[in-house]
Design a protein around this motif. Sequence first.
Motif, short mmCIF file in Angstrom:
data_model
loop_
_atom_site.label_atom_id
_atom_site.label_comp_id
_atom_site.label_asym_id
_atom_site.label_seq_id
_atom_site.Cartn_x
_atom_site.Cartn_y
_atom_site.Cartn_z
N PRO A 228 0.82 -1.23 0.00
CA PRO A 228 0.00 0.00 0.00
C PRO A 228 0.84 1.26 0.00
N GLU A 229 1.96 1.25 0.74
CA GLU A 229 2.81 2.44 0.78
C GLU A 229 3.49 2.66 -0.55
N ILE A 230 3.96 1.58 -1.19
CA ILE A 230 4.65 1.71 -2.47
C ILE A 230 3.67 2.12 -3.56
N SER A 231 2.43 1.64 -3.49
CA SER A 231 1.46 1.95 -4.53
C SER A 231 1.11 3.43 -4.58
N ARG A 232 1.36 4.16 -3.51
CA ARG A 232 1.12 5.60 -3.49
C ARG A 232 2.34 6.40 -3.92
N TYR A 242 13.67 2.57 -3.56
CA TYR A 242 14.28 2.52 -2.23
C TYR A 242 13.98 1.19 -1.55
N PHE A 243 12.73 0.76 -1.62
CA PHE A 243 12.34 -0.50 -1.00
C PHE A 243 13.05 -1.68 -1.66
N GLY A 246 17.03 -1.57 -1.01
CA GLY A 246 17.33 -1.87 0.38
C GLY A 246 17.02 -3.30 0.75
N SER A 247 15.87 -3.82 0.28
CA SER A 247 15.49 -5.19 0.62
C SER A 247 16.43 -6.20 -0.03
N LEU A 248 16.76 -6.00 -1.30
CA LEU A 248 17.63 -6.95 -1.99
C LEU A 248 19.02 -6.99 -1.37
N VAL A 249 19.57 -5.82 -1.06
CA VAL A 249 20.89 -5.80 -0.43
C VAL A 249 20.84 -6.47 0.94
#
Length: 267
Positions: A228-232, A242-243, A246-249
């Motif tokens: 929901p946060e990314i969809s906005r 950014y997500f 950061g998540s992949l690293v």
Amino acid sequence: MILAGFILLAVGAADLVRQFAPRRWIGYVAAAAFIVLLGIGGDALLPAILGLAVGVLWIWSMPDEGPSRAGFWPAVALAAVSVGAVLWLGARPAAGLVGELWHLRSPFGVVEFDLAVLALGAGVFLLESSNLVVRAALDGEHTWRPADPAPAVPEAAAPASADPAPLLADTTPAETATAAPRVDPRNGFKGGRLIGPLERVLVMLLTLAAAYPVLAAMLAAKGIVRFPEISRDGETGARAEYFLVGSLVSWVIGLGAAFLVWWAAHS
């Protein structure tokens, strides 16, 4: 593998001291004394000293505030040294006084002293040092940049009417969206210092336990929670980048730590 364990332990302990110790010099002395004593007891004083030297270089090249002096390269060098120490040096036939007294059994078999030091170092590194690595990767990708400041409007060009309604009426929605300042997506990730370490430790433990369905479910759940946060995000895509970066690293670091421990246990 004992060298890789001391390196990761020294780096991780140094970053924990920088983050949480009220007086850093006391924390540094205590961490260095613990590592030296552990090296003496395990007949590995030279690897312990080398680990402390790498920790000093890490503190200099990866500051806890501001951009890294060398970008992402200190993390790459640390990974290469750790992997090389595990792949080529292997386990020692004897581990000194501590190794003779050390008897630790687990569901996966007997855990040798060198393997325990490596697992401890990897776990400590995942707590705070990995946050610095993720931050360096995000800074290197430039996933966000502030908008250019709007040009100042001369007072002579301002309309005489004090009512701002005509100005708003003549402004299209696209122009209004363009004029709005961009918000740094990092402001919405205040819990990253806690979520990141927990996530990486879970990735390491679940990978070592071969609980791959649980691992996949956990990673998928994180994406669902953040959706929901990314969809906005709008048209810029800064928050999604950014997500993802950061998540992949973070996941690569956790999987890399699990690989080191797994390889050392089966070598």
